[in-house]
Design an enzyme around this catalytic site. Structure first.
Site, PDB file in Angstrom:
ATOM      1  N   GLY A 153      -2.052  10.773  11.496  1.00 32.72           N
ATOM      2  CA  GLY A 153      -2.805  10.236  12.609  1.00 32.72           C
ATOM      3  C   GLY A 153      -2.031  10.332  13.911  1.00 32.72           C
ATOM      4  O   GLY A 153      -0.937  10.904  13.978  1.00 32.72           O
ATOM      5  N   PHE A 154      -2.591   9.752  14.942  1.00 34.94           N
ATOM      6  CA  PHE A 154      -2.006   9.812  16.282  1.00 34.94           C
ATOM      7  C   PHE A 154      -0.612   9.179  16.320  1.00 34.94           C
ATOM      8  O   PHE A 154       0.394   9.871  16.502  1.00 34.94           O
ATOM      9  CB  PHE A 154      -2.969   9.125  17.256  1.00 34.94           C
ATOM     10  N   ASN A 176      -0.419  -3.199  -1.682  1.00 35.98           N
ATOM     11  CA  ASN A 176       0.310  -2.179  -2.443  1.00 35.98           C
ATOM     12  C   ASN A 176       1.640  -1.828  -1.792  1.00 35.98           C
ATOM     13  O   ASN A 176       2.668  -1.657  -2.478  1.00 35.98           O
ATOM     14  CB  ASN A 176      -0.547  -0.915  -2.574  1.00 35.98           C
ATOM     15  N   TYR A 234     -12.438  -4.552  11.369  1.00 32.08           N
ATOM     16  CA  TYR A 234     -11.120  -4.115  11.825  1.00 32.08           C
ATOM     17  C   TYR A 234     -10.252  -5.315  12.188  1.00 32.08           C
ATOM     18  O   TYR A 234      -9.106  -5.431  11.748  1.00 32.08           O
ATOM     19  CB  TYR A 234     -11.274  -3.191  13.035  1.00 32.08           C
ATOM     20  N   LYS A 249      -6.791  -6.603  10.070  1.00 29.36           N
ATOM     21  CA  LYS A 249      -5.469  -6.717  10.677  1.00 29.36           C
ATOM     22  C   LYS A 249      -4.941  -8.150  10.620  1.00 29.36           C
ATOM     23  O   LYS A 249      -3.737  -8.372  10.428  1.00 29.36           O
ATOM     24  CB  LYS A 249      -5.521  -6.231  12.127  1.00 29.36           C
ATOM     25  N   TYR A 255       4.540 -12.643   1.971  1.00 30.70           N
ATOM     26  CA  TYR A 255       5.577 -11.926   1.219  1.00 30.70           C
ATOM     27  C   TYR A 255       6.964 -12.234   1.774  1.00 30.70           C
ATOM     28  O   TYR A 255       7.937 -12.330   1.019  1.00 30.70           O
ATOM     29  CB  TYR A 255       5.310 -10.418   1.259  1.00 30.70           C
TER      30      TYR A 255
END
Length: 328
Positions: free
Chosen positions: A11-12, A100, A146, A150, A160
């Site tokens: 990607g960008f 993951n 979206y 996020k 975590y």
């Protein structure tokens, strides 16, 4: 030699990160499922000994042989056209994909940097937006797929960190632009430049009074790199604090391209933020970072990139056969 895994590598931003880490002397393992990425963005790296590419969807189990020192998770649709077209995949890469990769970081004892976004602030009621602002987000609106992907990504990353002691970083990316953006991905700069190159009038949504703050890609990449190597574990805004209205920006594009297009107005999409400006006080303090490329300089470079694309690339990018470089 340190080894880094970069997801969303075709990607960008992901492709520019690959360049940065190769330049800094890392062994780069790039990963992308190519839903929105393009191998053309990284084809110049395929011949390098210390670059390898995996065609893989991170929402499925992620295995990388040998050790890893760093993971940068940039896999996600990032433009409205993409995440409105593939909403489920957008939510999955922010949730399952992040889970993951956090698990992989735990297994490899690697530091992981998660790419979040200014969209976690939604349509902000606080201006400019600092990291301690919790946002104003419509969880069930069309943009929620979206925004909430996020926001969840940030939450599970901090979980975590707190529960497993994982070494984590979170970057909140504000509007970034530069070479390798896709012309028709729905974001402001490539949309305006694409319309100008095709001789079309420039489309502004609403009355054009909404603001954005645009950061050139080299500044963004340097901020991300500094954050990765810092000791700070909570979210950090990386963006350019100099804001401009969309209407004024459209007029800048017309002047830059030397075209005589008009500005036409369309209804404002639901939940489109009216203001977007990062407070980068924290980045200045802990990273000694701030943007150095002016919008005038960055836009000239970006326009030259798009202008030099062939007409075939402007309408539809040609695809070469990269199969010999791809690992499954």
């Amino acid at each position: 030699m340190k080894r880094v895994l970069i997801t969303g590598a075709a990607g960008f931003l992901g492709s520019h990160l690959c360049d940065k880490f190769i330049t800094e002397g890392y062994h780069v393992i790039a990963m992308d499922n190519l839903i929105t990425g393009d191998l053309k963005n990284i084809e110049h790296l395929f011949h390098l000994e210390h670059f390898e590419f995996y065609h893989h969807d991170v929402t499925k189990f992620v295995h990388v042989p040998e050790n890893l020192d760093y993971i940068l998770h940039f896999a996600s649709p990032a433009s409205p056209i993409d995440y409105l077209k593939i909403p489920i995949q957008t939510l999955k890469v922010g949730s399952l994909g992040t889970h993951n990769l956090l698990g992989l970081a735990k297994e490899k004892n690697a530091r992981i940097l998660i790419a979040s976004t200014s969209e976690v602030y939604g349509d902000p009621l606080v201006h400019p937006q600092s990291e301690d602002y919790y946002g104003n987000v419509n969880t069930i609106g069309p943009r929620g797929v979206y925004d909430e992907a996020k926001r969840f990504q940030e939450s599970i990353t901090m979980a975590y960190h707190r529960f497993h002691g994982l070494d984590t970083r979170i970057v909140r990316i504000f509007n970034t632009y530069g070479p390798r953006m896709r012309l028709n991905d729905g974001r402001v700069i490539p949309a305006f430049i694409g319309q100008a190159l095709r001789g079309e009038d420039l489309t502004v949504f609403g009355d054009g009074a909404q603001t954005r703050s645009f950061c050139y890609v080299t500044d963004q990449i340097e901020g991300i790199y500094k954050l990765l190597l810092s000791d700070y574990r909570e979210p950090v805004n990386i963006g350019n604090p100099y804001e401009i209205t969309i209407k004024d920006f459209a007029e800048e594009i017309i002047k830059l391209t030397g075209t005589d297009q008009k500005i036409i107005y369309q209804p404002l999409p639901q939940d489109d933020p009216m203001q977007r400006q990062p407070d980068i006080s924290l980045a200045k303090k802990i990273l000694s970072w701030e943007p150095t490329v002016t919008r005038e300089e960055g836009m000239k470079l970006t326009y030259e990139y798009f202008k030099n694309l062939s007409q075939e690339e402007l309408s539809k990018k040609e695809h070469k056969d990269f199969s010999k470089h791809i690992r499954k």
